[in-house]
Design a protein around this motif. Structure first.
Motif, PDB file in Angstrom:
ATOM      1  N   TYR A 261     -12.143 -35.002  71.977  1.00 26.24           N
ATOM      2  CA  TYR A 261     -11.286 -34.649  73.365  1.00 26.24           C
ATOM      3  C   TYR A 261      -9.918 -33.922  72.838  1.00 26.24           C
TER       4      TYR A 261
ATOM      5  N   PHE B 271      -0.058 -36.265  88.245  1.00 24.84           N
ATOM      6  CA  PHE B 271       0.050 -36.943  86.918  1.00 24.84           C
ATOM      7  C   PHE B 271      -0.232 -38.472  87.556  1.00 24.84           C
ATOM      8  N   GLY B 272      -0.803 -38.747  88.734  1.00 26.68           N
ATOM      9  CA  GLY B 272      -1.400 -39.865  88.937  1.00 26.68           C
ATOM     10  C   GLY B 272      -0.330 -40.817  89.398  1.00 26.68           C
TER      11      GLY B 272
ATOM     12  N   SER C 248     -12.567 -31.610  87.386  1.00 24.45           N
ATOM     13  CA  SER C 248     -11.548 -31.101  87.956  1.00 24.45           C
ATOM     14  C   SER C 248     -11.417 -29.513  87.615  1.00 24.45           C
TER      15      SER C 248
ATOM     16  N   ILE D  25      -0.416 -21.999  92.175  1.00 25.08           N
ATOM     17  CA  ILE D  25      -1.174 -22.464  91.325  1.00 25.08           C
ATOM     18  C   ILE D  25      -1.117 -22.484  89.942  1.00 25.08           C
TER      19      ILE D  25
ATOM     20  N   ASN E 135       2.263 -41.904  83.265  1.00 27.76           N
ATOM     21  CA  ASN E 135       2.171 -41.103  84.668  1.00 27.76           C
ATOM     22  C   ASN E 135       3.881 -40.688  84.971  1.00 27.76           C
TER      23      ASN E 135
ATOM     24  N   LYS F 158      -9.185 -15.939  84.491  1.00 26.44           N
ATOM     25  CA  LYS F 158      -8.589 -17.075  84.396  1.00 26.44           C
ATOM     26  C   LYS F 158      -9.640 -18.045  85.242  1.00 26.44           C
TER      27      LYS F 158
HETATM   28  N1  FAQ Z   1      -6.290 -37.172  91.568  1.00 23.66           N
HETATM   29  O1  FAQ Z   1      -4.846 -45.673  86.390  1.00 23.66           O
HETATM   30  P1  FAQ Z   1      -4.471 -44.353  86.630  1.00 23.66           P
HETATM   31  C1  FAQ Z   1      -6.927 -28.957  85.538  1.00 23.66           C
HETATM   32  C2  FAQ Z   1      -7.213 -41.974  89.788  1.00 23.66           C
HETATM   33  S1  FAQ Z   1      -5.561 -30.125  85.678  1.00 23.66           S
HETATM   34  C3  FAQ Z   1      -7.362 -37.956  91.506  1.00 23.66           C
HETATM   35  O2  FAQ Z   1      -3.215 -43.714  86.303  1.00 23.66           O
HETATM   36  P2  FAQ Z   1      -5.564 -42.471  84.466  1.00 23.66           P
HETATM   37  C4  FAQ Z   1      -6.432 -27.414  85.008  1.00 23.66           C
HETATM   38  C5  FAQ Z   1      -7.625 -42.263  88.375  1.00 23.66           C
HETATM   39  O3  FAQ Z   1      -8.689 -41.497  87.882  1.00 23.66           O
HETATM   40  C6  FAQ Z   1      -6.202 -31.555  86.212  1.00 23.66           C
HETATM   41  N2  FAQ Z   1      -7.702 -39.069  91.097  1.00 23.66           N
HETATM   42  O4  FAQ Z   1      -5.779 -43.248  85.938  1.00 23.66           O
HETATM   43  C7  FAQ Z   1      -6.627 -26.503  86.112  1.00 23.66           C
HETATM   44  C8  FAQ Z   1      -7.737 -43.734  88.541  1.00 23.66           C
HETATM   45  O5  FAQ Z   1      -9.252 -43.852  89.238  1.00 23.66           O
HETATM   46  P3  FAQ Z   1     -10.336 -44.575  88.360  1.00 23.66           P
HETATM   47  C9  FAQ Z   1      -7.120 -32.711  85.751  1.00 23.66           C
HETATM   48  C10 FAQ Z   1      -6.681 -39.485  90.454  1.00 23.66           C
HETATM   49  O6  FAQ Z   1      -6.760 -42.051  84.208  1.00 23.66           O
HETATM   50  C11 FAQ Z   1      -5.473 -26.053  86.549  1.00 23.66           C
HETATM   51  C12 FAQ Z   1      -6.860 -44.018  89.645  1.00 23.66           C
HETATM   52  O7  FAQ Z   1      -6.423 -42.993  90.447  1.00 23.66           O
HETATM   53  N3  FAQ Z   1      -6.359 -33.128  84.567  1.00 23.66           N
HETATM   54  O8  FAQ Z   1      -8.013 -29.291  86.016  1.00 23.66           O
HETATM   55  C13 FAQ Z   1      -5.392 -38.824  90.016  1.00 23.66           C
HETATM   56  O9  FAQ Z   1      -4.859 -43.414  83.375  1.00 23.66           O
HETATM   57  C14 FAQ Z   1      -5.712 -24.820  87.687  1.00 23.66           C
HETATM   58  C15 FAQ Z   1      -5.805 -44.966  88.819  1.00 23.66           C
HETATM   59  O10 FAQ Z   1      -5.014 -43.948  88.412  1.00 23.66           O
HETATM   60  C16 FAQ Z   1      -6.907 -34.160  84.000  1.00 23.66           C
HETATM   61  O11 FAQ Z   1      -7.899 -34.881  84.431  1.00 23.66           O
HETATM   62  C17 FAQ Z   1      -5.305 -37.380  90.487  1.00 23.66           C
HETATM   63  N4  FAQ Z   1      -4.326 -36.477  90.450  1.00 23.66           N
HETATM   64  O12 FAQ Z   1      -4.333 -41.424  84.633  1.00 23.66           O
HETATM   65  C18 FAQ Z   1      -7.950 -26.277  86.687  1.00 23.66           C
HETATM   66  C19 FAQ Z   1      -6.235 -34.660  82.853  1.00 23.66           C
HETATM   67  N5  FAQ Z   1      -4.331 -39.401  89.446  1.00 23.66           N
HETATM   68  O13 FAQ Z   1     -10.754 -43.766  87.502  1.00 23.66           O
HETATM   69  C20 FAQ Z   1      -8.086 -25.244  87.557  1.00 23.66           C
HETATM   70  C21 FAQ Z   1      -6.689 -35.812  82.235  1.00 23.66           C
HETATM   71  C22 FAQ Z   1      -5.122 -40.450  89.061  1.00 23.66           C
HETATM   72  O14 FAQ Z   1     -10.138 -45.741  87.957  1.00 23.66           O
HETATM   73  C23 FAQ Z   1      -7.031 -24.443  88.113  1.00 23.66           C
HETATM   74  N6  FAQ Z   1      -6.676 -36.979  82.675  1.00 23.66           N
HETATM   75  N7  FAQ Z   1      -6.325 -40.767  89.698  1.00 23.66           N
HETATM   76  O15 FAQ Z   1     -11.492 -44.548  89.711  1.00 23.66           O
HETATM   77  C24 FAQ Z   1      -5.642 -37.710  82.801  1.00 23.66           C
HETATM   78  O16 FAQ Z   1      -4.513 -37.636  81.888  1.00 23.66           O
HETATM   79  C25 FAQ Z   1      -5.454 -38.996  83.545  1.00 23.66           C
HETATM   80  O17 FAQ Z   1      -6.891 -39.383  83.882  1.00 23.66           O
HETATM   81  C26 FAQ Z   1      -4.652 -39.059  84.762  1.00 23.66           C
HETATM   82  C27 FAQ Z   1      -4.658 -40.455  85.670  1.00 23.66           C
HETATM   83  C28 FAQ Z   1      -3.014 -38.977  84.288  1.00 23.66           C
HETATM   84  C29 FAQ Z   1      -5.095 -37.919  85.754  1.00 23.66           C
END
Ligand code: FAQ
Length: 311
Positions: free
Chosen positions: A146, A197-198, A43, A123, A220, A70
């Motif tokens: 992490y 947030f998912g 991401s 953004i 979420n 940034k």
């Molecule tokens: N997009 O069971 P859950 C940044 C998927 S911030 C795509 O709820 P989980 C900063 C999920 O992977 C963005 N897919 O999953 C920045 C799962 O699929 P899988 C990155 C999504 O893991 C700012 C399925 O749906 N931040 O980059 C999304 O418990 C500006 C079921 O969902 C993070 O990654 C979505 N929105 O909760 C950069 C934070 N939501 O893997 C540049 C860390 C869900 O089973 C410019 N990650 N899915 O195939 C997390 O906190 C968690 O992984 C969640 C999802 C909350 C994202």
């Protein structure tokens, strides 16, 4: 893990301690962390593109310098996160190949376009704002590398959010046309940022285990609510509105109520049908191919250096 390894893992988790790379851990825990951390890394790397689109067109030298810094921070975040995933035994090459093959997930939010300069403000304010809400609790995630990566990342995200807010504030207080540009960008990014947030808790298959393992500390929906509560006063300070007719204070709950999100849009983006999915992966692939000479040069330099040290 062995029986004693499992019981020591359970003890550390129950005591809110940290699991470190050499500790024994259940296979599912390792796999789920690799899943989340690699998606997070991807991401950050793909997330450079929507803003990168405006580096050459930033409205002043000052804005350009800030935006370049940034976007570079985001590259750095991606690199720490790939390193954190490597401590779990994942190979960087495999993670990279999965991304280039279009098989890896990355955040839905980065499949939306940035048609105007105001999108860069939106953004920073909304996307980095959501990232902070989601990632501050991850500083207490049970996996040490992490959690530690998140501390530095969150500090940088806080700066990113302020710079976005300040871009929007300047536009909002500018000419009527600039104000409208800011409002339209907020209208575009608001709902997608809530979807970051998912899925709703009832449709979140990974949550139960992640919460039990203390990777996730809040669900979420809890974090989404926290984000909306935070945005409302900030939108007022900006002189902008949030595009949701159902948004209102609920005194009984002590939170803002908000309208149902369009989860069919979220699912379509995850299935590869968002506005920019194809473009994002193609661009990453092109950058990887065009950057091959840099990797080759670095490898040749490292080999020469190693050979010299052996002499
Ligand atoms: N997009 O069971 P859950 C940044 C998927 S911030 C795509 O709820 P989980 C900063 C999920 O992977 C963005 N897919 O999953 C920045 C799962 O699929 P899988 C990155 C999504 O893991 C700012 C399925 O749906 N931040 O980059 C999304 O418990 C500006 C079921 O969902 C993070 O990654 C979505 N929105 O909760 C950069 C934070 N939501 O893997 C540049 C860390 C869900 O089973 C410019 N990650 N899915 O195939 C997390 O906190 C968690 O992984 C969640 C999802 C909350 C994202």
């Amino acid at each position: 893990p062995s029986a004693s390894g499992q019981s020591s893992f359970d003890r550390v988790i129950a005591g809110d301690g940290r699991i470190e790379p050499r500790d024994e851990m259940p296979d599912d825990y390792r796999k789920s962390l690799i899943r989340q951390i690699s998606q997070h890394a991807h991401s950050e790397i793909i997330g450079m593109q929507p803003e990168g689109n405006w580096i050459t067109r930033a409205p002043s030298l000052h804005r350009k310098a800030i935006l370049m810094a940034k976007v570079q921070d985001e590259a750095g975040h991606g690199l720490y996160l790939y390193s954190a995933a490597e401590t779990l035994g994942a190979s960087r090459e495999d993670m990279m190949q999965a991304l280039l093959a279009g098989k890896a997930r990355y955040s839905s939010i980065f499949n939306y376009p940035t048609p105007t300069w105001a999108d860069i403000g939106a953004i920073g304010w909304l996307v980095d704002g959501a990232a902070i809400c989601n990632q501050v609790p991850l500083c207490r995630a049970s996996y040490g590398p992490y959690a530690r990566a998140m501390i530095r990342i969150c500090k940088e995200e806080s700066f990113h959010q302020r710079q976005g807010f300040e871009i929007l504030l300047t536009l909002s207080r500018g000419t009527p046309a600039q104000h409208e540009l800011a409002q339209e960008a907020v209208n575009r990014w608001y709902a997608p940022s809530l979807m970051m947030f998912g899925p709703p808790d009832a449709d979140s298959p990974n949550s139960a285990k992640s919460m039990a393992w203390k990777i996730k500390r809040f669900s979420n929906d809890e974090l989404r609510q926290r984000f909306v509560d935070m945005l409302v006063p900030q939108a007022q300070a900006l002189g902008l509105t949030l595009p949701d007719p159902d948004l209102r204070w609920n005194a009984e709950r002590g939170h803002y109520d908000f309208g149902e999100l369009d989860w069919s849009e979220f699912k379509a983006v995850l299935a590869g049908q968002g506005q920019c999915n194809v473009q994002r992966v193609e661009h990453r692939r092109r950058a990887h191919t065009e950057g091959a000479w840099v990797r080759e040069a670095a490898m040749a330099h490292a080999a020469k250096k190693a050979a010299r040290q052996q002499q």
